[in-house]
Design an enzyme around this catalytic site. Sequence first.
Site, mmCIF file in Angstrom:
data_model
loop_
_atom_site.group_PDB
_atom_site.id
_atom_site.type_symbol
_atom_site.label_atom_id
_atom_site.label_comp_id
_atom_site.label_asym_id
_atom_site.label_seq_id
_atom_site.Cartn_x
_atom_site.Cartn_y
_atom_site.Cartn_z
ATOM 1 N N ASP A 1 0.829 -1.217 0.000
ATOM 2 C CA ASP A 1 0.000 0.000 0.000
ATOM 3 C C ASP A 1 0.859 1.261 0.000
ATOM 4 O OD1 ASP A 1 -2.300 1.484 0.057
ATOM 5 O OD2 ASP A 1 -2.628 1.264 2.204
ATOM 6 N N ASN B 1 -10.798 -2.881 -5.778
ATOM 7 C CA ASN B 1 -9.975 -1.996 -6.629
ATOM 8 C C ASN B 1 -10.600 -1.709 -8.005
ATOM 9 O OD1 ASN B 1 -6.764 -3.233 -5.385
ATOM 10 N ND2 ASN B 1 -7.950 -1.452 -4.755
HETATM 11 C C1 FPP Z 1 -2.015 0.002 -3.361
HETATM 12 O O1 FPP Z 1 -1.493 1.315 -3.385
HETATM 13 C C2 FPP Z 1 -1.385 -0.795 -4.408
HETATM 14 C C3 FPP Z 1 -2.044 -1.437 -5.402
HETATM 15 C C4 FPP Z 1 -3.509 -1.419 -5.547
HETATM 16 C C5 FPP Z 1 -1.310 -2.170 -6.447
HETATM 17 C C6 FPP Z 1 -0.140 -2.978 -5.975
HETATM 18 C C7 FPP Z 1 0.558 -3.527 -7.146
HETATM 19 C C8 FPP Z 1 1.901 -3.507 -7.303
HETATM 20 C C9 FPP Z 1 2.867 -3.013 -6.292
HETATM 21 C C10 FPP Z 1 2.472 -4.019 -8.570
HETATM 22 C C11 FPP Z 1 2.970 -5.412 -8.536
HETATM 23 C C12 FPP Z 1 1.943 -6.425 -8.809
HETATM 24 C C13 FPP Z 1 2.183 -7.610 -9.435
HETATM 25 C C14 FPP Z 1 1.181 -8.697 -9.411
HETATM 26 C C15 FPP Z 1 3.411 -7.882 -10.163
HETATM 27 P P1 FPP Z 1 -2.503 2.518 -3.598
HETATM 28 O O2 FPP Z 1 -2.574 2.823 -5.036
HETATM 29 O O3 FPP Z 1 -3.794 2.181 -2.947
HETATM 30 O O4 FPP Z 1 -1.782 3.661 -2.826
HETATM 31 P P2 FPP Z 1 -2.496 4.904 -2.132
HETATM 32 O O5 FPP Z 1 -3.310 4.334 -0.996
HETATM 33 O O6 FPP Z 1 -1.339 5.704 -1.657
HETATM 34 O O7 FPP Z 1 -3.321 5.582 -3.168
#
Ligand code: FPP
Length: 249
Positions: free
Chosen positions: A27, A75
Amino acid sequence: MSKGKEEESLNIIRGGEIPSHVAIIMDGNGRWARKRGLPRIAGHKAGMDTLREIISCAHEIGIKVMTFFAFSTENWKRPSWEVRFLMTLPEEYLQKDLPSLMEKNVVIKAIGDLNRLPKRTLRAVNHALQSTKNNTGMIVNFALNYGGRAEIVDAVRHIAGEVAGGELALDEINEQLFADHLYTRDIPDPDLLIRPSGELRISNFLLWQTAYTELWFTETFWPEFKREHFLQAIMDYQKRERRFGGIKK
Ligand code: FPP
């Protein structure tokens, strides 16, 4: 982290109990990007580098299972351009990293409702599952279109079907049978759950499986989460006393 400090941490960790299964909610990608004036997708890209670093570190330590929350059933509510981008990441990651994962003898697994993934993403995931299924090393498990409640409902539906079909009697339903109907049926429950980025929630991740899991939080955003944070989480875990509802020995 200096080489010396890292060696010291590794020695401490190797002298203690290594958690068998560590689960991570990746996250803070979006907030990391915003802090730098970058688009959110730059945060997800950087998050993928962290994923590589942590898989490699977990492999060195000898952890048996790593589960990463990559995309939740919630998501889909994100803007369609972001969802589209997120769906390209498993393909990009698996295409690039499959050779090094094979070298590490890693078994790739995936949990979640995979059928809703775009065809290309699903194809890449299935290819990785097939290619690594005879490996015998660390399991790297990706939660993709995963929701803990949906998983539980799915298990209930299967069990109810077996009861209705006369294959299962009501009094045969117990915790073990229930766990055997979850996506995680062939992996142990997580010993440690790590959530970066300052959020203190489980967010529908492995709800059944985390009943006795140790939780570890940090303010650090996932793209800046490094080996040193991971090693610290394991060292902190090793200091905890797990009683599983019992009393101190
Ligand atoms: C949450 O951060 C993250 C995600 C929804 C995506 C996680 C995916 C990766 C790190 C890529 C790797 C994945 C694979 C399968 C290779 P957020 O966008 O919710 O962050 P925020 O809360 O700061 O907005």
